[in-house]
Design an enzyme around this catalytic site. Structure first.
Site, mmCIF file in Angstrom:
data_model
loop_
_atom_site.group_PDB
_atom_site.id
_atom_site.type_symbol
_atom_site.label_atom_id
_atom_site.label_comp_id
_atom_site.label_asym_id
_atom_site.label_seq_id
_atom_site.Cartn_x
_atom_site.Cartn_y
_atom_site.Cartn_z
ATOM 1 N N PRO A 102 -5.837 1.129 17.568
ATOM 2 C CG PRO A 102 -7.844 0.270 16.663
ATOM 3 C CD PRO A 102 -7.287 0.562 18.083
ATOM 4 C CE LYS B 99 3.205 3.719 13.161
ATOM 5 N NZ LYS B 99 3.419 3.311 12.166
ATOM 6 C CG HIS C 221 -2.277 -0.798 1.170
ATOM 7 N ND1 HIS C 221 -3.627 0.030 1.502
ATOM 8 C CD2 HIS C 221 -2.353 -2.533 0.817
ATOM 9 C CE1 HIS C 221 -3.970 -1.186 0.729
ATOM 10 N NE2 HIS C 221 -3.525 -2.624 0.727
ATOM 11 C CE1 TYR D 147 -1.544 4.644 8.580
ATOM 12 C CE2 TYR D 147 -0.419 4.086 6.588
ATOM 13 C CZ TYR D 147 -1.333 4.420 7.494
ATOM 14 O OH TYR D 147 -2.154 2.879 7.468
ATOM 15 C CE1 TYR E 223 -5.796 5.136 7.174
ATOM 16 C CE2 TYR E 223 -6.014 4.298 9.537
ATOM 17 C CZ TYR E 223 -4.784 4.743 8.401
ATOM 18 O OH TYR E 223 -4.706 3.422 8.635
#
Ligand code: APR
Ligand code: PHB
Length: 392
Positions: free
Chosen positions: A295, A299, A74, A387, A203
């Protein structure tokens, strides 16, 4: 009955299995004890977004073959708010870093297979686990199985028994410090037999609540839907789930939303938690036994991986060269990365969720932060670096 080994490991989740595998490859023996059955451990859906450091570590642990074949790279994520959507190009902003979607279930399966193929000593469905003599040269783990008492004598104990395990509470109260934050919302986490709503993760910030649109394969989707802290899985019928996801998505996404059967549904409490120290005498904590993250930042599993990377390296140096400095510094080394991930996960969570305690000012400020993020390369770069994860 007493068994002897070098490392006694409590918990056969990702942390315990990975530690046992990595040590085995360096000729270090371990025994892993687990209170649940292999089927139960395998049945937990949980996480699935891997940092590049974790992928590299799993390959080094000898379980990269299926990961490389079935893992989904991704290179970017999308963030949506107020019917706007913008993409954060992780790969470009971090000079090549990106996440790989590969379910925790598959990682656990790969590790179980690897341990079985190499004669791993794993004991499932045990009870009454307890830890003894941590100040002695040969501490022990005691447990019961099939109505018999067992003891494992070892050089060191690795507490990989998760948040509800017995390892962390074994550290005396005057030594253990905990840092805790709870959020006024939870997630309904889903695995569905439906085509993902998008190629890449989305998101979604929405006044009705957050939605994470993720996936496990081209035919299986993973959703995280913000819900109330009093909600139960029974409060969320499939109809309610799909109508709520649809209501929180922009019309173009809602129109292309593929609905399907729920394969797994669970409540995921949103919590940030850290225990210090992560080691006490000959006990070393790794993974959820020492820390929990919400979540949102993907991580949790990755931190279990970096803990195991630092702990295994310290054991390997100890048995290989007699060095004790890495063992002595394990907790501090792991906690540096843990706190950076804790901060990022908390920040992502508060940036993207609809906080019921927020007043009009906070809601406006939150939208302004999202707008800034959508317009600022610097802000996107900072997010992307956290990230993909701090290098080990
Ligand atoms: N005795 C033996 N085993 C125990 C005990 C006990 N007293 N208590 C708990 N366990 C086992 C649990 O049954 C579980 O299988 O320890 C294991 C801990 O595994 P996880 O909870 O998966 O924790 P960890 O390996 O640290 O992985 C954590 O993976 O699931 C993701 O998002 C999650 O980030 C998290 C990461
Ligand atoms: C997941 O696919 O499980 C996942 C992905 C990204 C997150 C959290 C979970 O931030």
């Amino acid at each position: 009955m007493t068994e002897h080994t070098q490392i006694g490991i409590i918990g056969a989740g990702p942390a315990g299995l990975l530690l046992s595998q990595v040590l085995h490859l360096q000729g270090i023996d371990s025994i892993v004890v687990e209170r649940r059955s292999p089927e139960y451990v395998l049945g937990r859906v949980r996480a699935g977004a891997l940092e590049p450091g974790m992928v590299k570590f799993l390959r080094a642990a000898g379980i990269g073959e299926r990961l490389d074949r079935e893992g989904h790279p991704h290179k970017g994520i999308a963030i949506a708010f107020e019917d706007k959507r913008f993409r954060i190009d992780m790969e470009e902003l971090t000079g090549g870093g990106y996440l790989t979607i590969y379910g925790q279930t598959k990682i656990t399966e790969d590790l179980m297979t690897a341990r079985a193929e190499r004669g791993g000593n794993l004991v499932y469905e045990i009870g009454d686990t307890s830890i003894h003599d941590l100040d002695a040269d040969r501490p022990s783990i005691r447990y019961s199985k099939d109505d018999e008492e067992h003891e494992i004598r070892c050089d060191f104990i690795a507490g990989c028994d998760g948040f509800h395990g017995i390892s962390r509470p074994t550290i005396p109260g005057d030594v253990l410090k905990t840092f805790d934050r709870k959020y006024p919302y939870h997630w309904i986490a889903l695995l569905t037999e439906s085509r993902p709503v998008s190629e890449e993760l989305i998101y979604v910030h929405h006044e009705r609540g957050f939605v994470l649109c993720s996936m496990r394969s081209p035919t299986q989707s993973r959703y995280g839907i913000q819900c109330g802290t009093e909600d139960t899985v029974d409060d969320w019928s499939e109809d309610r789930i799909w109508s709520e996801i649809s209501a929180r998505l922009s019309p173009d996404l809602a129109d292309s939303l593929d609905t399907g059967a729920c394969l797994d549904k669970s409540i995921v409490p949103k919590r940030s938690f850290v225990a210090e120290p992560m080691q006490y005498q000959r006990l070393f904590l790794a993974g959820d036994a020492a820390h929990i993250v919400p979540p949102t930042g993907a991580k949790g599993l990755n931190l279990a991986g970096s803990d195991v990377y630092y702990l295994s390296r310290a054991f390997i140096e100890y048995y290989g060269t007699g060095r004790t400095d890495l063992l002595g510094a394990y907790g501090a080394t792991a906690l540096d990365r843990v706190w950076k991930a804790e901060w990022f996960s908390g920040w992502m969570t508060e940036l993207l969720h609809a906080n019921p305690n927020h007043g009009p000012y906070d809601r406006r400020a939150q939208i302004a932060q999202l707008r800034l993020l959508s317009q600022s390369r610097a802000a996107q770069t900072a997010l992307a670096q956290s990230y993909v994860g701090v290098p080990y």
